[in-house]
Design a protein around this motif. Sequence first.
Motif, PDB file in Angstrom:
ATOM      1  N   ASP A  40       0.754  -1.252   0.155  1.00 53.18           N
ATOM      2  CA  ASP A  40       0.210   0.241  -0.124  1.00 53.18           C
ATOM      3  C   ASP A  40       0.786   1.453  -0.011  1.00 53.18           C
ATOM      4  O   ASP A  40       0.475   2.514   0.122  1.00 53.18           O
ATOM      5  N   ALA A  41       2.063   1.392  -0.564  1.00 49.53           N
ATOM      6  CA  ALA A  41       3.213   2.343  -0.429  1.00 49.53           C
ATOM      7  C   ALA A  41       2.985   3.543  -0.955  1.00 49.53           C
ATOM      8  O   ALA A  41       1.894   3.271  -2.315  1.00 49.53           O
ATOM      9  N   THR A  42       2.631   4.865  -1.204  1.00 49.21           N
ATOM     10  CA  THR A  42       2.062   6.030  -1.473  1.00 49.21           C
ATOM     11  C   THR A  42       2.399   5.530  -2.575  1.00 49.21           C
ATOM     12  O   THR A  42       1.737   6.192  -3.741  1.00 49.21           O
ATOM     13  N   VAL A  43       3.580   5.924  -3.581  1.00 49.45           N
ATOM     14  CA  VAL A  43       4.317   6.094  -4.776  1.00 49.45           C
ATOM     15  C   VAL A  43       5.191   4.956  -4.590  1.00 49.45           C
ATOM     16  O   VAL A  43       6.009   4.268  -3.897  1.00 49.45           O
ATOM     17  N   LYS A  44       4.350   3.502  -6.030  1.00 52.16           N
ATOM     18  CA  LYS A  44       5.641   2.936  -6.282  1.00 52.16           C
ATOM     19  C   LYS A  44       6.784   2.942  -7.641  1.00 52.16           C
ATOM     20  O   LYS A  44       5.654   3.314  -8.669  1.00 52.16           O
ATOM     21  N   ILE A  45       7.838   2.925  -7.495  1.00 48.03           N
ATOM     22  CA  ILE A  45       8.565   3.338  -8.597  1.00 48.03           C
ATOM     23  C   ILE A  45       9.684   1.708  -8.994  1.00 48.03           C
ATOM     24  O   ILE A  45      10.140   1.218  -8.550  1.00 48.03           O
ATOM     25  N   TYR A  46       9.328   1.795 -10.485  1.00 48.28           N
ATOM     26  CA  TYR A  46      10.084   0.242 -10.877  1.00 48.28           C
ATOM     27  C   TYR A  46      11.481   1.447 -11.614  1.00 48.28           C
ATOM     28  O   TYR A  46      11.233   1.553 -12.806  1.00 48.28           O
ATOM     29  N   LEU A  47      12.258   1.561 -11.007  1.00 49.60           N
ATOM     30  CA  LEU A  47      13.907   2.236 -11.254  1.00 49.60           C
ATOM     31  C   LEU A  47      14.465   0.592 -12.415  1.00 49.60           C
ATOM     32  O   LEU A  47      15.045  -0.177 -11.555  1.00 49.60           O
ATOM     33  N   THR A  48      14.447   1.821 -13.170  1.00 47.91           N
ATOM     34  CA  THR A  48      15.574   0.454 -14.471  1.00 47.91           C
ATOM     35  C   THR A  48      16.409   1.221 -15.279  1.00 47.91           C
ATOM     36  O   THR A  48      16.127   2.158 -15.910  1.00 47.91           O
ATOM     37  N   ALA A  49      16.810   0.690 -16.661  1.00 46.91           N
ATOM     38  CA  ALA A  49      17.941   0.896 -17.427  1.00 46.91           C
ATOM     39  C   ALA A  49      18.153  -0.336 -18.197  1.00 46.91           C
ATOM     40  O   ALA A  49      18.017  -1.691 -17.663  1.00 46.91           O
ATOM     41  N   SER A  50      18.599  -0.082 -19.045  1.00 44.20           N
ATOM     42  CA  SER A  50      19.112  -1.249 -20.293  1.00 44.20           C
ATOM     43  C   SER A  50      20.274  -1.960 -19.605  1.00 44.20           C
ATOM     44  O   SER A  50      20.994  -1.057 -19.036  1.00 44.20           O
ATOM     45  N   ALA A  51      20.450  -3.237 -19.740  1.00 43.59           N
ATOM     46  CA  ALA A  51      21.829  -3.906 -19.061  1.00 43.59           C
ATOM     47  C   ALA A  51      22.802  -3.520 -19.575  1.00 43.59           C
ATOM     48  O   ALA A  51      23.771  -3.684 -18.966  1.00 43.59           O
ATOM     49  N   GLN A  52      22.698  -2.724 -21.039  1.00 44.90           N
ATOM     50  CA  GLN A  52      23.854  -2.637 -21.508  1.00 44.90           C
ATOM     51  C   GLN A  52      24.914  -1.239 -20.299  1.00 44.90           C
ATOM     52  O   GLN A  52      25.712  -1.369 -20.223  1.00 44.90           O
TER      53      GLN A  52
ATOM     54  N   SER B 268      17.980  11.328 -13.970  1.00 47.73           N
ATOM     55  CA  SER B 268      17.121  10.198 -13.569  1.00 47.73           C
ATOM     56  C   SER B 268      17.101  11.058 -11.999  1.00 47.73           C
ATOM     57  O   SER B 268      15.195  10.459 -11.406  1.00 47.73           O
ATOM     58  N   LEU B 269      17.491  11.839 -11.244  1.00 47.39           N
ATOM     59  CA  LEU B 269      17.207  11.826  -9.813  1.00 47.39           C
ATOM     60  C   LEU B 269      15.584  13.312 -10.096  1.00 47.39           C
ATOM     61  O   LEU B 269      14.553  13.239  -9.480  1.00 47.39           O
ATOM     62  N   GLU B 270      15.837  13.920 -10.889  1.00 48.53           N
ATOM     63  CA  GLU B 270      14.600  14.513 -11.681  1.00 48.53           C
ATOM     64  C   GLU B 270      13.847  13.894 -11.596  1.00 48.53           C
ATOM     65  O   GLU B 270      12.566  14.288 -11.635  1.00 48.53           O
ATOM     66  N   LEU B 271      13.757  13.105 -12.660  1.00 54.26           N
ATOM     67  CA  LEU B 271      12.628  11.922 -12.964  1.00 54.26           C
ATOM     68  C   LEU B 271      12.072  11.530 -11.598  1.00 54.26           C
ATOM     69  O   LEU B 271      10.741  11.102 -11.955  1.00 54.26           O
ATOM     70  N   ILE B 272      12.872  10.608 -10.792  1.00 56.20           N
ATOM     71  CA  ILE B 272      12.492  10.022  -9.410  1.00 56.20           C
ATOM     72  C   ILE B 272      11.358  11.508  -8.915  1.00 56.20           C
ATOM     73  O   ILE B 272      10.440  11.081  -8.107  1.00 56.20           O
ATOM     74  N   LEU B 273      12.311  12.581  -9.032  1.00 54.78           N
ATOM     75  CA  LEU B 273      11.464  14.018  -7.537  1.00 54.78           C
ATOM     76  C   LEU B 273      10.149  13.785  -8.371  1.00 54.78           C
ATOM     77  O   LEU B 273       9.413  14.089  -7.132  1.00 54.78           O
ATOM     78  N   ARG B 274      10.020  13.896  -9.822  1.00 56.89           N
ATOM     79  CA  ARG B 274       9.120  14.297 -10.299  1.00 56.89           C
ATOM     80  C   ARG B 274       7.748  13.536 -10.030  1.00 56.89           C
ATOM     81  O   ARG B 274       6.716  13.642  -9.234  1.00 56.89           O
ATOM     82  N   ILE B 275       7.892  12.076  -9.777  1.00 61.55           N
ATOM     83  CA  ILE B 275       7.420  10.767 -10.208  1.00 61.55           C
ATOM     84  C   ILE B 275       6.888  11.138  -9.009  1.00 61.55           C
ATOM     85  O   ILE B 275       5.772  10.794  -8.189  1.00 61.55           O
ATOM     86  N   ILE B 276       7.725  10.934  -7.615  1.00 60.03           N
ATOM     87  CA  ILE B 276       7.411  10.815  -6.408  1.00 60.03           C
ATOM     88  C   ILE B 276       6.650  11.920  -6.292  1.00 60.03           C
ATOM     89  O   ILE B 276       5.571  12.097  -5.139  1.00 60.03           O
ATOM     90  N   ARG B 277       7.113  13.487  -6.494  1.00 53.25           N
ATOM     91  CA  ARG B 277       5.912  14.416  -6.371  1.00 53.25           C
ATOM     92  C   ARG B 277       4.155  14.780  -6.407  1.00 53.25           C
ATOM     93  O   ARG B 277       3.858  15.160  -6.214  1.00 53.25           O
ATOM     94  N   ASP B 278       4.854  14.261  -8.076  1.00 55.58           N
ATOM     95  CA  ASP B 278       2.970  13.988  -8.565  1.00 55.58           C
ATOM     96  C   ASP B 278       2.368  12.757  -7.218  1.00 55.58           C
ATOM     97  O   ASP B 278       1.442  12.962  -7.790  1.00 55.58           O
ATOM     98  N   GLY B 279       3.155  12.541  -7.143  1.00 48.45           N
ATOM     99  CA  GLY B 279       2.252  10.607  -6.283  1.00 48.45           C
ATOM    100  C   GLY B 279       1.581  11.400  -5.017  1.00 48.45           C
ATOM    101  O   GLY B 279       0.734  10.638  -4.403  1.00 48.45           O
TER     102      GLY B 279
ATOM    103  N   GLY C 123       1.842  14.407  -4.165  1.00 49.15           N
ATOM    104  CA  GLY C 123       0.422  15.589  -4.506  1.00 49.15           C
ATOM    105  C   GLY C 123       2.003  17.044  -3.438  1.00 49.15           C
ATOM    106  O   GLY C 123       1.206  17.929  -3.259  1.00 49.15           O
ATOM    107  N   ILE C 124       3.009  16.927  -3.792  1.00 47.07           N
ATOM    108  CA  ILE C 124       3.945  18.360  -3.560  1.00 47.07           C
ATOM    109  C   ILE C 124       4.472  19.031  -4.429  1.00 47.07           C
ATOM    110  O   ILE C 124       3.886  18.891  -5.937  1.00 47.07           O
ATOM    111  N   GLU C 125       4.902  20.166  -4.375  1.00 39.86           N
ATOM    112  CA  GLU C 125       5.501  21.215  -5.702  1.00 39.86           C
ATOM    113  C   GLU C 125       6.580  20.404  -6.251  1.00 39.86           C
ATOM    114  O   GLU C 125       6.912  19.919  -5.455  1.00 39.86           O
ATOM    115  N   ASN C 126       6.837  20.610  -7.244  1.00 38.24           N
ATOM    116  CA  ASN C 126       7.756  20.115  -7.899  1.00 38.24           C
ATOM    117  C   ASN C 126       9.143  20.279  -7.924  1.00 38.24           C
ATOM    118  O   ASN C 126       9.216  20.775  -9.214  1.00 38.24           O
ATOM    119  N   ASN C 127       9.370  21.341  -6.498  1.00 42.09           N
ATOM    120  CA  ASN C 127      10.985  21.386  -7.150  1.00 42.09           C
ATOM    121  C   ASN C 127      12.255  20.424  -6.755  1.00 42.09           C
ATOM    122  O   ASN C 127      11.577  20.226  -5.459  1.00 42.09           O
TER     123      ASN C 127
END
Length: 227
Positions: free
Chosen positions: A136-148, A208-219, A221-225
Amino acid sequence: MVSVAIDGPAGAGKSSLSRKAAEILGFIYVDTGALYRAVGLKFLRLGYDTRLECSVDKILSDTEVDIRFVSGEQRVFLDGEDVTDEIRTPEASMMASAVSAVPLVREYLLDMQRKLAKENNVLMDGRDIGTVVLPDATVKIYLTASAQVRAERRYKELCGKGIQTTFEEVLRDIEKRDYNDMHRKTAPLRKADDAVIADTTDCNIEQSLELILRIIRDGIGIENNVS
Ligand code: DC
């Protein structure tokens, strides 16, 4: 309490990104891999084999794993001793991987992880946080990148530390760990149905940091700075 679950394969940058994101958000960062590493270290020290289920039960009943936060940094204690650095050796990593496939070990560490999330705003990273530990986590992220790309990052990091290896060897290791983590019977690595995928294949660390912060803040519902 707010809980953010970050799961993903080895080398996706989970711990460095999670640590930074937690610091910016003022959350506690829980590196759950460190718990498996501490249990692995106990088995390593005793010279026990995890294939013997009876010995696992006996050892766990006589094992105390604890995490404490010193100046915001997670320290891991095994039977009262700070083992934060020792759990990073290649031997402890190997044993962590072996013990993490044992159902009794996963059960043993489950309550501790849930309790931390119940009492604190947490950003918790691992392999089964969104699927098993905090469904029941508030926000869930699956963080990945190609194996290469994950192998390229890991290879650079190892070279920077003066560790002798080849890119091919690092890539093979990453692919093997992906396979093991995704195919074990208990709590295999998989994306939770309601997790947001953060694919950092084409991102540098800042992006990458901006991306996950954006997902968390969207999730939540707080300001996206970012800062
Ligand atoms: O993230 P890490 O490499 O420090 O994790 C060490 C081992 O523990 C790794 O083999 C995967 C396992 N692990 C797990 O099975 N479940 C978690 N939630 C975290 C780590």
